[in-house]
Design a protein around this motif. Structure first.
Motif, short mmCIF file in Angstrom:
data_model
loop_
_atom_site.label_atom_id
_atom_site.label_comp_id
_atom_site.label_asym_id
_atom_site.label_seq_id
_atom_site.Cartn_x
_atom_site.Cartn_y
_atom_site.Cartn_z
N THR A 267 15.58 -6.44 113.64
CA THR A 267 16.92 -6.92 113.99
C THR A 267 17.60 -7.62 112.83
O THR A 267 18.78 -7.40 112.56
CB THR A 267 16.84 -7.90 115.18
N ALA A 268 16.87 -8.48 112.14
CA ALA A 268 17.49 -9.39 111.16
C ALA A 268 17.01 -9.18 109.74
O ALA A 268 17.53 -9.82 108.81
CB ALA A 268 17.23 -10.84 111.58
N HIS B 25 15.23 -8.90 122.90
CA HIS B 25 15.42 -7.86 121.88
C HIS B 25 16.46 -6.83 122.32
O HIS B 25 16.45 -6.36 123.46
CB HIS B 25 14.09 -7.14 121.60
N ASP C 20 20.68 -11.20 119.23
CA ASP C 20 20.05 -10.90 117.95
C ASP C 20 19.47 -12.12 117.24
O ASP C 20 18.56 -11.98 116.42
CB ASP C 20 21.05 -10.23 116.99
N ASN C 21 20.03 -13.30 117.51
CA ASN C 21 19.66 -14.48 116.72
C ASN C 21 18.89 -15.49 117.56
O ASN C 21 19.37 -15.95 118.59
CB ASN C 21 20.92 -15.13 116.15
#
Length: 376
Positions: free
Chosen positions: A45-46, A282, A286-287
């Motif tokens: 994701t990041a 998930h 996102d954070n």
């Protein structure tokens, strides 16, 4: 992946379809296996970037009509910062190149929406670029009731006055059973959800929090995270999820726990919550933010390997956690935050409240502005 996490659970997590049963099973998985899976989803994701925001917390009063049993901040005779007093703090924040001021306070008995609007309007008049991240769902709910207007109307007025985003605090645990015990006069679960979803409908994004480690069950923790996921599926308005371990010092709920021989959550449990949050959210939120104030600097570094990808803000002043016994200070420099992130093997990046990049103006003054940084 090791077979101890069932393949069908892994598949559901990748698809963003984890169940409550999945969440409870994950709490029983050997910790480092759980962390490894959460870290894998974080990476997807990041990437390896860990973000932070340069901000200032402004708590404008500790006076409060609330009766929350976990609060070490409330007083009956605390001062209320004047608008000019708030502005002095905003000016100091601007000098430190903050892009955000985070403003919250106790619930004042006769103070309606006008007070909150005046704060936002005065800040925007002097600093139109400063992002105002302010007023918890409880504050908005309280002010709308004092003013005799609907929550949706209160939010529209606040947005017109300059409110940019709202902290998703006052969530504690979204279970009415728990809320009756720890915060009986606070808004109920459905009311919290209503304020937050109305904010999103008004064009005001919010964060979302969970204060865990007091009277809730593991099931209630998982249900809380899945409630946040449901809101996000409906509105898409949540910018980050912030698990907050309960600080059991200097407050009635905590004192009762300590008498029973229960103290703050073990660090391993904290890291498991971060990991499970990443897995259950998930594909939706996102954070995942690790609070260095609550976790401490070293454990929050480790949380970056357990699903977290953000370390929150520099704060400059943070009295609520400190009064509840958090020993980690009220402020941190950008240099130290970046040192922590590099030390965890990640790449630091300053962000705005809405997770956009930040860069310096090369001419004129050096105030930061919102905008995506060109790829480096």
């Amino acid at each position: 992946m090791n077979n101890r996490i069932p393949e069908d659970l892994i598949e559901r997590a990748y698809q963003g379809k984890s169940t409550k049963e999945d969440g409870l099973l994950l709490l029983e998985v050997p910790p480092f296996e759980l962390f490894r899976f959460a870290d894998e989803l974080r990476s997807l994701t990041a990437g390896d970037t860990v973000t932070y925001v340069v901000n200032r917390n402004i708590n404008f009063t500790s006076r409060c009509v609330g009766t929350c049993g976990f609060c070490a901040f409330r007083t009956n005779d605390g001062k209320v910062l004047s608008i000019e007093g708030i502005m002095e703090k905003v000016r100091e924040a601007e000098k430190e190149k903050a892009t955000e001021v985070c403003i919250q306070g106790g619930l004042l008995p006769d103070v309606g929406l006008d007070f909150y609007q005046e704060i936002a309007e005065t800040i925007k008049a002097e600093f139109p670029e400063m992002h105002i991240h302010a007023f918890s769902p409880m504050e908005v709910y309280h002010a709308s009731r004092v003013s005799g207007i609907k929550v949706s109307e209160a939010l529209s007025k606040l947005k017109r006055s300059g409110l940019d985003t709202m902290p998703g605090t006052a969530a504690e645990i979204l279970s009415d059973r728990v809320r009756k015990i720890i915060c009986p006069s606070k808004l109920k679960t459905a009311e919290w959800i209503e304020v937050v979803t109305q904010a999103h409908a008004t064009g005001i994004p919010t964060t979302a929090t969970m204060m865990y480690g007091h009277v809730e069950t593991p099931e209630e923790r998982i249900e809380h995270i899945l409630t946040i996921r449901d809101i996000q599926k409906e509105t898409g308005g949540i910018t980050e999820f912030v698990p907050l371990p309960f600080m059991p010092y200097n407050n009635p709920i905590g004192e009762k726990m300590i008498r029973e021989g229960r103290y703050a959550t073990p660090g391993l449990d904290d890291l498991k919550i971060y990991a499970v949050s990443r897995i259950l959210l998930h594909g939706h939120v996102d954070n995942i933010q690790a609070s260095w104030v609550k976790l401490g600097k070293k454990l929050s570094q480790f949380a970056l390997h357990c699903g977290a990808n953000d370390l929150g803000g520099t704060l400059m002043e943070e009295s609520i956690s400190r009064l509840a016994g958090a020993p980690n200070g009220e402020s941190i420099s950008v240099e130290e935050l970046e040192w922590m992130i590099y030390g965890a093997g990640r790449v630091p990046k300053e962000r705005t409240t809405l997770y956009k990049g930040v860069h310096e103006l090369t001419s004129g003054n050096s105030n930061r502005i919102t905008g995506c940084r060109a790829s480096e």
